[in-house]
Design an enzyme around this catalytic site. Structure first.
Site, PDB file in Angstrom:
ATOM      1  N   LYS A  36       0.818  -1.219   0.000  1.00  0.00           N
ATOM      2  CA  LYS A  36       0.000   0.000   0.000  1.00  0.00           C
ATOM      3  C   LYS A  36       0.850   1.266   0.000  1.00  0.00           C
ATOM      4  O   LYS A  36       0.475   2.274  -0.607  1.00  0.00           O
ATOM      5  CB  LYS A  36      -0.949   0.013   1.200  1.00  0.00           C
ATOM      6  CG  LYS A  36      -0.272   0.161   2.562  1.00  0.00           C
ATOM      7  CD  LYS A  36      -1.300   0.300   3.671  1.00  0.00           C
ATOM      8  CE  LYS A  36      -0.629   0.499   5.027  1.00  0.00           C
ATOM      9  NZ  LYS A  36      -1.613   0.670   6.109  1.00  0.00           N
ATOM     10  N   ARG A 131      -7.991  -0.509  17.063  1.00  0.00           N
ATOM     11  CA  ARG A 131      -8.404  -0.231  15.695  1.00  0.00           C
ATOM     12  C   ARG A 131      -9.373  -1.343  15.339  1.00  0.00           C
ATOM     13  O   ARG A 131     -10.433  -1.444  15.942  1.00  0.00           O
ATOM     14  CB  ARG A 131      -7.193  -0.141  14.751  1.00  0.00           C
ATOM     15  CG  ARG A 131      -7.512   0.615  13.455  1.00  0.00           C
ATOM     16  CD  ARG A 131      -6.328   0.733  12.528  1.00  0.00           C
ATOM     17  NE  ARG A 131      -5.923  -0.558  11.974  1.00  0.00           N
ATOM     18  CZ  ARG A 131      -4.902  -0.708  11.127  1.00  0.00           C
ATOM     19  NH1 ARG A 131      -4.177   0.336  10.779  1.00  0.00           N
ATOM     20  NH2 ARG A 131      -4.598  -1.904  10.659  1.00  0.00           N
TER      21      ARG A 131
END
Length: 361
Positions: A36, A131
């Site tokens: 990414k 998260r």
């Protein structure tokens, strides 16, 4: 060559991959290459695969599609837990996904069955970073549900630490994850092939632990591309930390006052700036700005200092370097700046291969 650009040394990427595979492989840990930060760049992805990376992970399906269309042969893992709205794309374009929501898993099952595909899933467990992840007290329920969903194969358990809350993936956390895996395998009479303990922040745990327990997989981006661990950003011995160089062109170089003059209000960033008066200064303007790069994440390699930035410009103190119009300033980048650089089409990507040839994307 068009500026701004980012120069990428593919030889150094290959070296880092080889060294990290050897390092983590010494305790039975396989590394997944996280693409990414380089925007799913197919040339870079090809280097990873040719140097032994079997699974490529990305948080954007569009990046995975780009790599697959370029013919990069690997298993593709969706790094960010899937959105309900993208469930069909996940099934079509990826082989593995990280998951924490039953509603999404059921939708993945629906599309997998419809397309006669067996999609591999890794359930993420919450271990304190807050998260994504299933609370440990609820993991049994999720495993039971997934094992009964058609088209899905539960292949592993994982966790994420350090990214949001900055929580260290230390021995206590990794032991907890190993214990969860062993309890699940015993309770449900299953074997979990992948136990994904985290990311580039796991380096300190790895080097200080005698063994890895059940952890056999890590998702690495920063360590591969910047040669650093992700807790304190310290270099990892034997790795290159200078794979990427950002180049920006000087478009103005003049002697001007060091302190703006007139009535002061907010600037383009919404800040009210405060500059010290240092008299006249050799100042230069670069053709790059916060639209292109996280300015706080770049460090000049030349003897200049960043004074500030706007959407399209960076202003530097040029007193010691005396750069002229048309000259270029080179910068090192941190992880977040590298991520932004690869996310914008306005920065040319210049990959230099092992034969010292350039290829521009």
């Amino acid at each position: 060559m068009i500026l701004p650009r980012i120069d990428i040394d593919l030889r150094k990427i290959a070296h880092n991959v080889q060294q990290l595979k050897k390092l983590y492989g010494s305790k039975g840990i396989n590394i997944i290459g996280v693409t990414k930060v380089v925007g799913g760049n197919p040339i870079i992805a090809d280097v990873l695969v040719k140097n032994g990376i079997e699974i490529l992970a990305d948080s954007r399906i569009s990046n995975i599609i780009k790599m697959r269309k370029a013919g990069i042969r690997a298993q593709y893992l969706l790094l960010r837990i899937p959105a309900l709205s993208e469930a069909e794309e996940v099934i079509i374009h990826t082989h593995i996904s990280l998951n924490s929501e039953l509603a999404v898993l059921k939708k993945l099952s629906e599309y997998a069955s419809r397309n006669h595909i067996v999609h591999k899933v890794v359930l993420m467990v919450e271990l304190g970073d807050l998260r994504e992840g299933i609370m440990p007290s609820e993991i049994n329920t999720h495993v039971k549900e997934v094992l009964n969903l058609e088209g899905l194969a539960l292949v592993g358990i994982g966790t994420n630490l350090a990214c949001f809350g900055g929580i260290s993936p230390d021995a206590h956390k990794m032991n907890e994850l190993s214990s969860i895996v062993e309890r699940l395998e015993e309770k449900f009479k299953i074997t979990l092939a992948m136990v994904s303990g985290g990311n580039s922040a796991n380096y300190n745990w790895f080097t200080s632990s005698k063994d890895a327990g059940r952890i056999n997989s890590l998702r690495l981006g920063e360590s591969i591309f910047l040669g650093r661990e992700a807790l304190c950003r310290k270099p990892i011995p034997g790795l290159f930390t200078d794979i990427f160089t950002l180049m920006a062109e000087v478009i103005e170089a003049k002697i001007k006052p060091s302190q703006p003059y007139g009535e002061v209000y907010q600037n383009a960033n919404g800040d009210v700036p405060n500059f010290k008066n240092k008299g006249l200064m050799n100042r230069a303007v670069l053709a790059i700005g916060i639209q292109d790069i996280i300015v706080s994440g770049i460090v000049p390699k030349q003897n200049v200092a960043i004074l500030g930035s706007s959407s399209d410009h960076i202003v530097i103190d040029n007193t010691r370097a005396s750069l002229k119009v048309g000259d270029a300033v080179a910068f090192d980048l941190n992880y977040i700046a590298l991520l932004r650089a690869f996310s914008t089409p306005h920065i040319t990507k210049n990959t230099i291969d092992i034969y010292e040839c350039a290829s521009i994307l």
